[in-house]
Structures are given as C-alpha cells and as structure tokens.
Design a protein around this motif. Structure first.
Motif, PDB file in Angstrom:
ATOM      1  N   GLY A  90       0.841  -1.193   0.000  1.00  0.00           N
ATOM      2  CA  GLY A  90       0.000   0.000   0.000  1.00  0.00           C
ATOM      3  C   GLY A  90       0.874   1.239   0.000  1.00  0.00           C
ATOM      4  N   TRP A  91       0.275   2.336  -0.414  1.00  0.00           N
ATOM      5  CA  TRP A  91       1.081   3.546  -0.615  1.00  0.00           C
ATOM      6  C   TRP A  91       1.280   4.357   0.655  1.00  0.00           C
ATOM      7  CZ3 TRP A  91       4.197   3.635  -4.535  1.00  0.00           C
ATOM      8  CH2 TRP A  91       3.888   2.813  -5.631  1.00  0.00           C
ATOM      9  N   LEU A  92       0.465   4.095   1.708  1.00  0.00           N
ATOM     10  CA  LEU A  92       0.717   4.772   2.981  1.00  0.00           C
ATOM     11  C   LEU A  92       2.026   4.255   3.584  1.00  0.00           C
ATOM     12  CD1 LEU A  92      -0.204   6.742   5.170  1.00  0.00           C
ATOM     13  CD2 LEU A  92      -1.458   4.877   6.249  1.00  0.00           C
ATOM     14  N   ALA A  93       2.168   2.922   3.642  1.00  0.00           N
ATOM     15  CA  ALA A  93       3.405   2.324   4.148  1.00  0.00           C
ATOM     16  C   ALA A  93       4.587   2.724   3.265  1.00  0.00           C
ATOM     17  CB  ALA A  93       3.282   0.806   4.217  1.00  0.00           C
ATOM     18  N   ALA A  94       4.377   2.713   1.933  1.00  0.00           N
ATOM     19  CA  ALA A  94       5.455   3.075   1.002  1.00  0.00           C
ATOM     20  C   ALA A  94       5.876   4.525   1.200  1.00  0.00           C
ATOM     21  CB  ALA A  94       5.014   2.836  -0.432  1.00  0.00           C
ATOM     22  N   GLY A  95       4.873   5.402   1.433  1.00  0.00           N
ATOM     23  CA  GLY A  95       5.167   6.814   1.666  1.00  0.00           C
ATOM     24  C   GLY A  95       6.024   6.985   2.922  1.00  0.00           C
ATOM     25  N   LEU A  96       5.656   6.236   3.981  1.00  0.00           N
ATOM     26  CA  LEU A  96       6.434   6.305   5.223  1.00  0.00           C
ATOM     27  C   LEU A  96       7.857   5.820   5.000  1.00  0.00           C
ATOM     28  CD1 LEU A  96       3.810   5.014   7.823  1.00  0.00           C
ATOM     29  CD2 LEU A  96       4.804   7.305   7.726  1.00  0.00           C
ATOM     30  N   LEU A  97       8.001   4.762   4.196  1.00  0.00           N
ATOM     31  CA  LEU A  97       9.341   4.240   3.896  1.00  0.00           C
ATOM     32  C   LEU A  97      10.163   5.295   3.156  1.00  0.00           C
ATOM     33  CD1 LEU A  97      11.309   1.829   4.015  1.00  0.00           C
ATOM     34  CD2 LEU A  97      10.390   1.069   1.830  1.00  0.00           C
ATOM     35  N   ALA A  98       9.524   5.962   2.185  1.00  0.00           N
ATOM     36  CA  ALA A  98      10.218   7.015   1.435  1.00  0.00           C
ATOM     37  C   ALA A  98      10.649   8.141   2.368  1.00  0.00           C
ATOM     38  CB  ALA A  98       9.318   7.553   0.324  1.00  0.00           C
ATOM     39  N   VAL A  99       9.724   8.545   3.270  1.00  0.00           N
ATOM     40  CA  VAL A  99      10.055   9.607   4.226  1.00  0.00           C
ATOM     41  C   VAL A  99      11.231   9.179   5.105  1.00  0.00           C
ATOM     42  CG1 VAL A  99       9.222  10.823   6.284  1.00  0.00           C
ATOM     43  CG2 VAL A  99       7.751  10.626   4.279  1.00  0.00           C
ATOM     44  N   SER A 100      11.227   7.901   5.560  1.00  0.00           N
ATOM     45  CA  SER A 100      12.300   7.443   6.443  1.00  0.00           C
ATOM     46  C   SER A 100      13.652   7.449   5.732  1.00  0.00           C
ATOM     47  CB  SER A 100      11.982   6.055   7.000  1.00  0.00           C
ATOM     48  OG  SER A 100      12.164   5.061   6.016  1.00  0.00           O
ATOM     49  N   ILE A 101      13.665   7.064   4.454  1.00  0.00           N
ATOM     50  CA  ILE A 101      14.925   7.055   3.698  1.00  0.00           C
ATOM     51  C   ILE A 101      15.445   8.482   3.506  1.00  0.00           C
ATOM     52  CG2 ILE A 101      15.993   6.508   1.471  1.00  0.00           C
ATOM     53  CD1 ILE A 101      13.920   4.172   1.287  1.00  0.00           C
ATOM     54  N   LEU A 102      14.535   9.376   3.097  1.00  0.00           N
ATOM     55  CA  LEU A 102      14.940  10.777   2.905  1.00  0.00           C
ATOM     56  C   LEU A 102      15.396  11.388   4.232  1.00  0.00           C
ATOM     57  CD1 LEU A 102      12.213  12.052   0.422  1.00  0.00           C
ATOM     58  CD2 LEU A 102      14.646  11.769  -0.025  1.00  0.00           C
ATOM     59  N   TYR A 103      14.682  11.034   5.290  1.00  0.00           N
ATOM     60  CA  TYR A 103      15.013  11.551   6.620  1.00  0.00           C
ATOM     61  C   TYR A 103      16.441  11.159   6.997  1.00  0.00           C
ATOM     62  CZ  TYR A 103      14.374  12.537  11.612  1.00  0.00           C
ATOM     63  OH  TYR A 103      14.500  13.017  12.883  1.00  0.00           O
ATOM     64  N   TYR A 104      16.782   9.890   6.787  1.00  0.00           N
ATOM     65  CA  TYR A 104      18.108   9.408   7.176  1.00  0.00           C
ATOM     66  C   TYR A 104      19.200   9.914   6.237  1.00  0.00           C
ATOM     67  CZ  TYR A 104      21.895   6.243   8.512  1.00  0.00           C
ATOM     68  OH  TYR A 104      23.094   5.729   8.924  1.00  0.00           O
ATOM     69  N   ALA A 105      18.953   9.770   4.929  1.00  0.00           N
ATOM     70  CA  ALA A 105      20.010  10.070   3.957  1.00  0.00           C
ATOM     71  C   ALA A 105      20.220  11.567   3.771  1.00  0.00           C
ATOM     72  CB  ALA A 105      19.703   9.398   2.625  1.00  0.00           C
ATOM     73  N   VAL A 106      19.131  12.352   3.821  1.00  0.00           N
ATOM     74  CA  VAL A 106      19.259  13.778   3.525  1.00  0.00           C
ATOM     75  C   VAL A 106      19.229  14.625   4.798  1.00  0.00           C
ATOM     76  CG1 VAL A 106      18.289  15.734   2.265  1.00  0.00           C
ATOM     77  CG2 VAL A 106      18.205  13.440   1.259  1.00  0.00           C
ATOM     78  N   ILE A 107      18.101  14.561   5.542  1.00  0.00           N
ATOM     79  CA  ILE A 107      17.959  15.436   6.707  1.00  0.00           C
ATOM     80  C   ILE A 107      19.034  15.124   7.746  1.00  0.00           C
ATOM     81  CG2 ILE A 107      16.436  16.117   8.615  1.00  0.00           C
ATOM     82  CD1 ILE A 107      14.082  15.733   6.770  1.00  0.00           C
ATOM     83  N   TYR A 108      19.252  13.832   8.023  1.00  0.00           N
ATOM     84  CA  TYR A 108      20.234  13.467   9.051  1.00  0.00           C
ATOM     85  C   TYR A 108      21.661  13.517   8.507  1.00  0.00           C
ATOM     86  CZ  TYR A 108      22.947  10.438  12.140  1.00  0.00           C
ATOM     87  OH  TYR A 108      23.929   9.916  12.946  1.00  0.00           O
ATOM     88  N   THR A 109      21.960  12.656   7.520  1.00  0.00           N
ATOM     89  CA  THR A 109      23.352  12.501   7.073  1.00  0.00           C
ATOM     90  C   THR A 109      23.929  13.775   6.461  1.00  0.00           C
ATOM     91  OG1 THR A 109      22.970  10.166   6.630  1.00  0.00           O
ATOM     92  CG2 THR A 109      24.867  11.164   5.563  1.00  0.00           C
ATOM     93  N   ILE A 110      23.192  14.341   5.518  1.00  0.00           N
ATOM     94  CA  ILE A 110      23.757  15.464   4.762  1.00  0.00           C
ATOM     95  C   ILE A 110      23.607  16.784   5.520  1.00  0.00           C
ATOM     96  CG2 ILE A 110      23.538  16.805   2.621  1.00  0.00           C
ATOM     97  CD1 ILE A 110      22.803  14.257   1.186  1.00  0.00           C
ATOM     98  N   TRP A 111      22.430  16.963   6.152  1.00  0.00           N
ATOM     99  CA  TRP A 111      22.142  18.278   6.708  1.00  0.00           C
ATOM    100  C   TRP A 111      22.555  18.435   8.172  1.00  0.00           C
ATOM    101  CZ3 TRP A 111      16.674  20.444   8.068  1.00  0.00           C
ATOM    102  CH2 TRP A 111      16.776  21.809   8.327  1.00  0.00           C
ATOM    103  N   LEU A 112      21.967  17.620   9.072  1.00  0.00           N
ATOM    104  CA  LEU A 112      22.091  17.925  10.496  1.00  0.00           C
ATOM    105  C   LEU A 112      23.249  17.240  11.232  1.00  0.00           C
ATOM    106  CD1 LEU A 112      18.308  18.121  11.404  1.00  0.00           C
ATOM    107  CD2 LEU A 112      19.934  20.012  11.276  1.00  0.00           C
ATOM    108  N   LYS A 113      23.658  16.043  10.780  1.00  0.00           N
ATOM    109  CA  LYS A 113      24.713  15.341  11.518  1.00  0.00           C
ATOM    110  C   LYS A 113      25.994  16.169  11.647  1.00  0.00           C
ATOM    111  CE  LYS A 113      27.195  10.952  11.798  1.00  0.00           C
ATOM    112  NZ  LYS A 113      27.489   9.679  11.118  1.00  0.00           N
ATOM    113  N   PRO A 114      26.444  16.830  10.543  1.00  0.00           N
ATOM    114  CA  PRO A 114      27.674  17.611  10.680  1.00  0.00           C
ATOM    115  C   PRO A 114      27.456  18.970  11.337  1.00  0.00           C
ATOM    116  CG  PRO A 114      27.054  17.342   8.346  1.00  0.00           C
ATOM    117  CD  PRO A 114      25.951  16.803   9.166  1.00  0.00           C
ATOM    118  N   ARG A 115      26.166  19.315  11.678  1.00  0.00           N
ATOM    119  CA  ARG A 115      25.905  20.683  12.124  1.00  0.00           C
ATOM    120  C   ARG A 115      25.479  20.834  13.578  1.00  0.00           C
ATOM    121  NH1 ARG A 115      24.991  20.749   6.890  1.00  0.00           N
ATOM    122  NH2 ARG A 115      25.628  22.545   5.646  1.00  0.00           N
TER     123      ARG A 115
END
Lengths: 305, 53
Positions: free
Chosen positions: A115-140
């Motif tokens: 289903g697309w609700l679960a898929a949407g959450l998975l997409a958010v979790s990947i973006l959250y980890y790879a972009v928001i956490y790794t690229i943006w906030l971890k070094p800051r």
C-alpha cells in the motif's frame, strides 16, 4: 596501491552488501517484523515477508547513501576506515547509484505489493536518514543523534502500517520508544570512541558539550524511557505481559545508565559502565519488542483469560 | 561469454582475479533477479487469490 593508470578491478558483490550495513539491518528487520506482528490485523505471510524485505532494502539503500556521503569522514575513523569506499575498493558513483536504486526499488515494491501509505512512510524514512540526518544535520548539531534516532524509529511504524493500513497511537508510540532509546544507546558508544569523532569534526555531544553534559543527558533519556515504554499498556494498546516486561526492562536500563550518568572518566579509564550500558541497550530493544509480540500472541490465543 | 571486454595490458594473475570478480558479480545478480521473478509471481498469486475467494 596499483598505479592510477591501471584498470580498477570490478568491485566484489560482498562490498555492495557491506554498503547496506547488514548489522544495523538486523535490528531494522527485527523491529519492523515486531511492529507487523504486534499489529491487530492479519496479513498474508508472503505479503508480510515482502513488507519486511522492502523495509530492509530501504534501510540498506539509506545506509549506502550515508556511506557515499560520508566516505571522507569514514576514512578518518578507525571504526569505519575499512568500509568499501574509504578503503578504495569501490568508486563513489557506484555506491550512490546502488543506494538510490535500492531506495527507489524498495518504495515502489512496497507501494505495489502492500500500500502507498506504508510506502510513503518508507520514502520519508529514507529521505530523513540520507538527507535530513546525514547530509544536513549530523555535521551541524550536537543533537544529531537525537535526530538520527528518528530514522531508526521508522521500521516498527512501517511494519504496523503495512499490516493495518492506518496510522494510530500504537505505532506512533513504538516510534517514540525507539526515538527515546537511541540517544542513551549511541552516546554510551560515543563516550568510549569520542577521540575518533573529534578527529573528523563531527559534533558529537561529548566532543562539543563535554562529557558531564552527555552523561546527564543519557540519564535524562533513560529516565524518560521508562514511562514512555509502559504507555502502550496504560492506554490499553497491549496487555500486562508487555507492560510488566517494559517496566522491568526499563528499570534495568536505568540501572545501567545510573553509574554512567553519575561518574566521571578517570585517567586510564576502561569505560566499563559505558560499554555495559551500550551492550544492554541492544538487549533491551530486542527484548522489549519480543515481549510486544509475545503479548499480542497471548491476547490472540487467550492465554491470560 | 567469449566477447566480454578484455582489459588491456593486464598480467595473467590479475586477469584471473578480474574474471573471478566478474563471475562473482554476475552470479550474485542472477540470484537476485531470479529471486525477484519468483517473488513477483507469488505476490501476484496471493493478490489474485485474495480477490477470488
């Protein structure tokens, strides 16, 4: 090292596998599976398997993107210098494309199969980890671990939503429990490897705010974890099996955190309390989620009536 | 298999290693593709089954 002009050998498939952080993935698979099994809904075993596979592949993709971005940082730390990218066994583009491929593929498969609700959450979790956490906030920010904990908290939420198709209080509580568990878990590790993080300029809390602050924060999170872990029982989302186990486990967690929170590092310290807290924190999460599933099983089978 | 690109100026031991890694990757990819082919087939059966019953 071969001369630069020499043709690079093809990367071994094992190195691609290593990019997915298989050891972290085992915790992701376990908590995701527990979320799925504890949910009050039945799902066909093949679809359940597919959902967990997608959560694992998504986590693997996010981990590969994390390693792609942090190759330079990893090269400077003893714990991570042997990873495929810093060790020079793979080129960065291949790691990036592998990460994107796993991420996109896992989200599409989850959407089509579950289903697309679960898929949407998975997409958010990947973006959250790879972009928001790794690229943006971890070094800051020295609060990077608090934020990163959000990424690790997604699997049980996604597992639950894959089974039920809706977001309710219970899966959000499971999310909150892992979110609250991560800082004391990781800061215990950061206390005994802090020299490494300082070297590569990642603002880990012990490096930036000092050891005393870190120890106090570990204690605060461990204390908050106890009422939070028991909340699923209090709101009637689980039975007493989970509730009592949560209270006992959380009390033990606090017990391991107390000596860490109340002492100072001495010269030539072996950091035994910190290592024990780190070790127990992993046992804690496995046991807590296992009890969640056992509780659900006990309720369904009517063992406690 | 015979027209796989041959890396130029490569000593025989290196060439053997090159081929071994290529084979390893091809096998791993083959296993993954076969796995997904079976998985999609089974998912389809389950989904159709759910609508029939």
């Amino acid at each position: 090292m071969p001369p630069a002009a020499a043709l690079q050998l093809p990367t071994e498939w094992r190195d691609f596998f290593a990019l997915t952080k298989p050891r972290v993935m085992s915790l992701v698979v376990f908590t995701g599976l527990c979320g799925l099994l504890a949910a009050p809904a039945s799902i066909h075993p093949v679809l359940a398997f597919t959902a967990i596979l997608c959560i694992a592949l998504g986590a693997g993709g996010a981990a590969a993107l994390n390693m792609w971005w942090e190759a330079d940082i990893d090269a400077g730390m003893k714990r991570t210098a042997a990873r495929p990218l810093p060790a020079g066994r793979m080129d960065r583009t291949a790691a990036r494309d592998f990460g994107i491929g796993l991420s996109v593929g896992s989200v599409l498969l989850l959407g089509v199969a579950i289903g697309w609700l679960a898929a949407g959450l998975l997409a958010v979790s990947i973006l959250y980890y790879a972009v928001i956490y790794t690229i943006w906030l971890k070094p800051r920010t020295p609060q990077n671990i608090v934020i990163g904990g959000g990424a690790g908290a997604f699997p049980p939420l996604i597992g639950w939503v894959a089974a039920t198709g809706e977001i309710t209080a219970m899966p959000l509580l499971l999310f909150a429990i892992i979110f609250m568990w991560t800082p004391p878990h990781f800061w215990a590790l950061a206390l005994f490897v802090q020299t490494d993080y300082a070297k590569v300029g990642i603002p880990m809390l012990p490096v930036v705010a000092g050891e005393a602050t870190t120890r106090r924060q570990i204690l605060i999170y461990a204390a908050l974890l106890m009422p939070l872990a028991a909340t699923p029982w209090w709101i009637g989302g689980t039975g007493a099996v989970y509730g009592i186990a949560a209270l006992i486990l959380s009390a033990a967690f606090l017990g391991f955190a107390l000596p860490v929170g109340l002492r100072r590092t001495a010269a030539g310290d072996t950091m035994r309390p910190e290592k024990r807290l780190f070790g127990f924190s992993i046992v804690y999460l496995f046991a807590l989620f296992a009890c969640l599933v056992a509780d659900r099983l006990a309720t369904v089978q009517g063992w406690l009536r | 298999m015979t027209d796989a690109p041959t890396p130029p100026d490569m000593a025989q031991p290196d060439l053997d290693e090159y081929r071994a890694r290529q084979r390893g990757r091809n096998r791993a990819l083959g296993v993954v593709l076969a796995f997904f082919a079976v998985l999609f087939f089974v998912i389809t059966l389950v989904k159709i089954g759910g609508n029939v019953g």
